[in-house]
Write an enzyme that holds these catalytic residues in place. Structure first.
Site, PDB file in Angstrom:
ATOM      1  N   HIS A   1      32.399  40.452  39.890  1.00 57.67           N
ATOM      2  CA  HIS A   1      33.051  39.110  39.434  1.00 57.67           C
ATOM      3  C   HIS A   1      34.372  38.803  39.895  1.00 57.67           C
ATOM      4  O   HIS A   1      34.851  39.808  40.575  1.00 57.67           O
ATOM      5  CB  HIS A   1      33.065  38.995  37.747  1.00 57.67           C
TER       6      HIS A   1
ATOM      7  N   HIS B   1      37.650  38.538  38.907  1.00 59.98           N
ATOM      8  CA  HIS B   1      39.060  39.105  38.523  1.00 59.98           C
ATOM      9  C   HIS B   1      39.869  39.566  39.798  1.00 59.98           C
ATOM     10  O   HIS B   1      39.099  40.710  40.612  1.00 59.98           O
ATOM     11  CB  HIS B   1      38.739  39.796  37.353  1.00 59.98           C
TER      12      HIS B   1
ATOM     13  N   ASP C   1      41.375  42.357  39.730  1.00 64.26           N
ATOM     14  CA  ASP C   1      41.450  43.738  39.763  1.00 64.26           C
ATOM     15  C   ASP C   1      40.181  44.184  40.161  1.00 64.26           C
ATOM     16  O   ASP C   1      39.821  45.450  40.369  1.00 64.26           O
ATOM     17  CB  ASP C   1      41.830  44.530  38.529  1.00 64.26           C
ATOM     18  N   HIS C   2      39.217  43.414  40.575  1.00 62.38           N
ATOM     19  CA  HIS C   2      37.831  43.632  41.276  1.00 62.38           C
ATOM     20  C   HIS C   2      37.977  43.318  42.772  1.00 62.38           C
ATOM     21  O   HIS C   2      36.993  43.613  43.603  1.00 62.38           O
ATOM     22  CB  HIS C   2      36.942  43.200  40.502  1.00 62.38           C
TER      23      HIS C   2
ATOM     24  N   HIS D   1      31.853  38.055  30.243  1.00 65.28           N
ATOM     25  CA  HIS D   1      33.167  38.496  30.634  1.00 65.28           C
ATOM     26  C   HIS D   1      33.759  37.341  31.331  1.00 65.28           C
ATOM     27  O   HIS D   1      34.919  36.691  31.057  1.00 65.28           O
ATOM     28  CB  HIS D   1      33.244  39.764  31.199  1.00 65.28           C
TER      29      HIS D   1
ATOM     30  N   ASP E   1      32.427  44.636  34.358  1.00 66.14           N
ATOM     31  CA  ASP E   1      33.189  44.429  33.365  1.00 66.14           C
ATOM     32  C   ASP E   1      32.243  43.989  32.253  1.00 66.14           C
ATOM     33  O   ASP E   1      32.871  43.510  31.203  1.00 66.14           O
ATOM     34  CB  ASP E   1      34.464  43.650  33.485  1.00 66.14           C
TER      35      ASP E   1
ATOM     36  N   HIS F   1      35.904  50.197  34.513  1.00 61.59           N
ATOM     37  CA  HIS F   1      37.082  50.758  33.829  1.00 61.59           C
ATOM     38  C   HIS F   1      37.046  52.068  33.104  1.00 61.59           C
ATOM     39  O   HIS F   1      35.724  52.190  32.399  1.00 61.59           O
ATOM     40  CB  HIS F   1      37.689  49.986  32.947  1.00 61.59           C
TER      41      HIS F   1
HETATM   42 ZN   LIG Z   1      37.107  41.593  34.662  1.00 67.92          ZN
END
Ligand SMILES: [Zn+2]
Length: 255
Positions: free
Chosen positions: A56, A58, A60-61, A114, A133, A171
């Site tokens: 996805h 985001h 942080d990915h 998400h 996530d 995570h």
């Molecule tokens: Zn995420």
């Protein structure tokens, strides 16, 4: 030959993962939180990066994609619904698509909630799923772009995979997730066993994942919204599972 995996921490509490096909030498990074830990994992394994499989959009990915692609010229595979928000995408995939890392094949599962276009990569022959996530060990992602109904349907789709499927998630939240889960099901023995196991793993500096579908079915309250005891514990006995899920998720947000 079976796929090999390498798991490592990125940023603060993100997981990076490499998936390697020994037959062809192909190696995929599942998401790219940041380049440096992925480079270190490649170096320690002597694997060569050929693909980045994005779950996805985001940051942080995806924050490491540009640097990794610049260096390795790898293919970037991303969900069709979020490709415009992800850098340097080469190939888009959707529900029912297949994507290969060398000779290892994944089915794409759309698991929105998400984010609206979130996908999971299910490597059926190797019994692995990279759930980003959507599903965490004893938890699930926040419902940011979708609805609770959508997230519940995504979690049920993952729950329907074979019970011995190993789950890699985005995570390391397991200890906090267990603390919360125990407020919903204080008498759940599988959950108590997971609490002990996770405490041991963390004390030894080891990751608490992968977990399995069967372990999550037994201990993860977000996969248990259709279990009568869970509905009763949040005051919603007899109500639809999606409503129970929404209440459990709302309580976790306040926890
Ligand atoms: Zn995420």
């Amino acid at each position: 030959m079976a796929a090999r995996t390498q798991l490592f921490l990125c940023l603060k509490d993100n997981y990076g993962a490499l998936l390697h096909d020994p037959a062809s030498g192909a190696t995929a990074a599942i998401d790219a939180p940041e380049a440096a830990p992925i480079e270190a994992a490649l170096k320690s394994t002597c694997w060569k990066l050929t693909d980045i499989l994005v779950t996805h959009h985001h940051h942080d990915h995806t924050g490491g994609i540009a640097e990794l692609k610049g260096r390795h010229h790898c293919r970037v595979v991303a969900p069709a619904g979020e490709a415009a928000k992800i850098p340097l995408v080469d190939e888009t995939v959707r529900e029912g698509s297949k994507v290969s890392v060398g000779k290892i094949e994944a089915n794409i599962l759309e698991t929105p909630g998400h984010t609206a276009g979130h996908i999971s990569y299910w490597f059926h022959a190797d019994k692995l799923v990279f759930a980003g996530d959507t599903l965490f060990s004893v938890g699930c992602g926040r419902v940011i772009e979708g609805t609770p109904e959508m997230m519940w349907a995504s979690l049920k789709k993952l729950r329907d995979l074979p019970g011995d499927t190993r789950i890699y998630c985005g995570h390391e939240y397991t200890l906090a997730n267990i603390k919360f889960a125990q407020t919903i099901e204080p008498g759940n023995r599988a959950l108590a066993a997971r609490a002990e196991e996770a405490a041991r793993q963390m004390a030894a500096g080891k990751p608490t994942i992968p977990t399995t579908i069967d372990e999550e079915k037994a201990a993860n309250p977000f996969l248990r919204a259709d279990v009568p005891a869970v509905a009763a514990s949040v005051g919603l006995a007899g109500k639809p599972a999606a409503q129970v899920f929404a209440e459990v998720r709302a309580r976790k947000n306040r926890f």
